[in-house]
Design a protein around this motif. Structure first.
Motif, PDB file in Angstrom:
ATOM      1  N   SER A   1     -19.642 -10.438  22.933  1.00 10.86           N
ATOM      2  CA  SER A   1     -20.813 -11.285  22.707  1.00 10.86           C
ATOM      3  C   SER A   1     -20.547 -12.318  21.616  1.00 10.86           C
ATOM      4  CB  SER A   1     -22.019 -10.421  22.318  1.00 10.86           C
ATOM      5  OG  SER A   1     -22.411  -9.583  23.386  1.00 10.86           O
TER       6      SER A   1
ATOM      7  N   SER B   1     -21.755  -8.739  29.371  1.00 10.59           N
ATOM      8  CA  SER B   1     -22.108  -9.500  28.174  1.00 10.59           C
ATOM      9  C   SER B   1     -22.632 -10.876  28.549  1.00 10.59           C
ATOM     10  CB  SER B   1     -20.886  -9.630  27.255  1.00 10.59           C
ATOM     11  OG  SER B   1     -21.230 -10.275  26.051  1.00 10.59           O
TER      12      SER B   1
ATOM     13  N   VAL C   1     -26.260 -10.427  29.488  1.00 12.21           N
ATOM     14  CA  VAL C   1     -27.140 -10.219  28.341  1.00 12.21           C
ATOM     15  C   VAL C   1     -27.419 -11.542  27.637  1.00 12.21           C
ATOM     16  CG1 VAL C   1     -27.342  -9.094  26.082  1.00 12.21           C
ATOM     17  CG2 VAL C   1     -26.429  -7.822  28.029  1.00 12.21           C
TER      18      VAL C   1
ATOM     19  N   ILE D   1     -32.994  -3.439  29.630  1.00 15.34           N
ATOM     20  CA  ILE D   1     -32.086  -4.329  28.903  1.00 15.34           C
ATOM     21  C   ILE D   1     -32.700  -5.716  28.751  1.00 15.34           C
ATOM     22  CG2 ILE D   1     -29.831  -5.467  28.978  1.00 15.34           C
ATOM     23  CD1 ILE D   1     -28.822  -2.928  30.421  1.00 15.34           C
TER      24      ILE D   1
ATOM     25  N   SER E   1     -33.357  -7.341  25.162  1.00 14.20           N
ATOM     26  CA  SER E   1     -32.668  -8.580  24.820  1.00 14.20           C
ATOM     27  C   SER E   1     -33.650  -9.651  24.374  1.00 14.20           C
ATOM     28  CB  SER E   1     -31.851  -9.068  26.025  1.00 14.20           C
ATOM     29  OG  SER E   1     -31.194 -10.269  25.728  1.00 14.20           O
TER      30      SER E   1
ATOM     31  N   ASN F   1     -29.857 -10.413  21.694  1.00 11.91           N
ATOM     32  CA  ASN F   1     -28.702  -9.842  22.394  1.00 11.91           C
ATOM     33  C   ASN F   1     -27.730  -9.159  21.442  1.00 11.91           C
ATOM     34  OD1 ASN F   1     -26.123 -11.566  21.878  1.00 11.91           O
ATOM     35  ND2 ASN F   1     -27.733 -13.065  22.139  1.00 11.91           N
TER      36      ASN F   1
ATOM     37  N   THR G   1     -29.192  -5.690  20.753  1.00 10.16           N
ATOM     38  CA  THR G   1     -29.162  -4.963  22.021  1.00 10.16           C
ATOM     39  C   THR G   1     -27.746  -4.499  22.343  1.00 10.16           C
ATOM     40  OG1 THR G   1     -31.035  -6.224  22.889  1.00 10.16           O
ATOM     41  CG2 THR G   1     -29.638  -5.110  24.492  1.00 10.16           C
ATOM     42  N   SER G   2     -26.782  -5.407  22.231  1.00  8.51           N
ATOM     43  CA  SER G   2     -25.400  -5.061  22.529  1.00  8.51           C
ATOM     44  C   SER G   2     -24.888  -3.966  21.593  1.00  8.51           C
ATOM     45  CB  SER G   2     -24.503  -6.302  22.412  1.00  8.51           C
ATOM     46  OG  SER G   2     -24.853  -7.246  23.389  1.00  8.51           O
TER      47      SER G   2
END
Length: 297
Positions: A111, A168, A171, A235, A239, A244, A247-248
């Protein structure tokens, strides 16, 4: 991390819920070959069954409204058969724990790179240090897995990493384009079902007719409904509400969950070096969590 507003609270709850969903999905996918189903069957279950629920919803809400054709094409491709087949193929070579490591564990690193290239979002020193720890631990885990688990484990790791690149991208774009949950389901499920299912039915190898009932039901329920419907909704919400980056990073807790469930359910074991690298990976993930304002819900 501060979780003051209700939208933030539900965002963090969604992200942590998907940690369990993805951890168990790793186990279900790892044992899929025992059911006699091919990776093409698993992909067909993923799109076909989910579309039975998604199609009426998409028609009712007219999910395509507000989407440009290029957005439909890009999101559908990112969540499409190439991504899914890479992931399912990875389980043919590497343990379930490696799926969590190389799909979810490297998400913050990927990301950061994508954010820098696409949006010129320069990471801070903290994120760079966390990314360095993630990279070192991933290299160690890949090397140790090839040496102790299987000489072909690196093939699975590479396929999982390709899956991480796709995921990724999804997202980041779902946040950047502010795509709604129903629009994501439309692109990720309905569009891909229309494109993939005829190809699968006419030309791709299948073991569906000979699969035992119980394993078939397990794969049908989990592959067909959990990732493409429950997973995408959770997700997408996380996000949009917590960003993001957070979240990631939370999703990257899946390596530990996948490793634990792999040991408990499948009897997979990690060497001491891999356990230490997994701890290092977790530290890198915690460091890389970014404190940032959530996007408008």
């Amino acid at each position: 991390m501060t979780t003051g507003s209700p939208s933030q609270l539900t965002g963090y709850a969604a992200a942590w819920s998907i940690v369990f969903v993805w951890s168990f999905w790793l186990i279900v996918s790892r044992v899929a070959s025992d059911s006699g189903l091919t990776i093409y069957d698993l992909t067909a279950l993923r799109y076909g069954l989910a579309s039975l629920v998604a199609l009426p919803l998409c028609l009712y809400y007219k999910a395509w409204r507000g989407l440009r054709l290029i957005q439909v094409a890009v999101v559908s491709f990112i969540l499409g058969p190439i991504y899914i087949l890479c992931v399912f193929s990875g389980f043919l070579y590497a343990p379930a724990a490696h799926g969590g490591i190389f799909m979810n564990g490297v998400l913050p690193l990927v990301s950061m790179v994508f954010g820098l290239i696409l949006f010129r979002a320069v990471p801070g020193a903290r994120q760079l240090f966390g990314a360095a720890l993630i990279l070192v631990s991933a290299v160690v885990l890949a090397w140790d897995g090839t040496a102790t688990t299987s000489p072909d484990a690196w093939k699975g790791d590479l396929l999982f990493f390709i899956g991480a690149l796709f995921f990724s991208s999804y997202v980041i774009l779902s946040e950047h384009w502010k795509i709604s949950s129903i629009q994501i389901i439309f692109c990720g499920t309905v569009v891909n079902a229309v494109l993939y299912l005829p190809v699968w039915a006419l030309w791709l190898p299948s073991g569906l007719a000979d699969a035992p009932l119980q394993p078939l039901l397990l794969q049908a329920v989990y592959q067909g409904f959990v990732p493409n419907l429950v997973g995408l909704l959770l997700i997408a919400h996380a996000s949009r509400t917590i960003g993001n980056g957070n979240t990631s990073s939370i999703l990257a807790a899946v390596p530990g969950g996948g490793g634990l469930l792999g040991a408990l359910i499948l009897g997979e074991s990690l060497s001491l070096l891999s356990i230490l690298a997994l701890v290092l990976l977790t530290v890198g993930l915690l460091i890389s969590v970014r404190r940032r304002r959530p996007l408008p819900a």
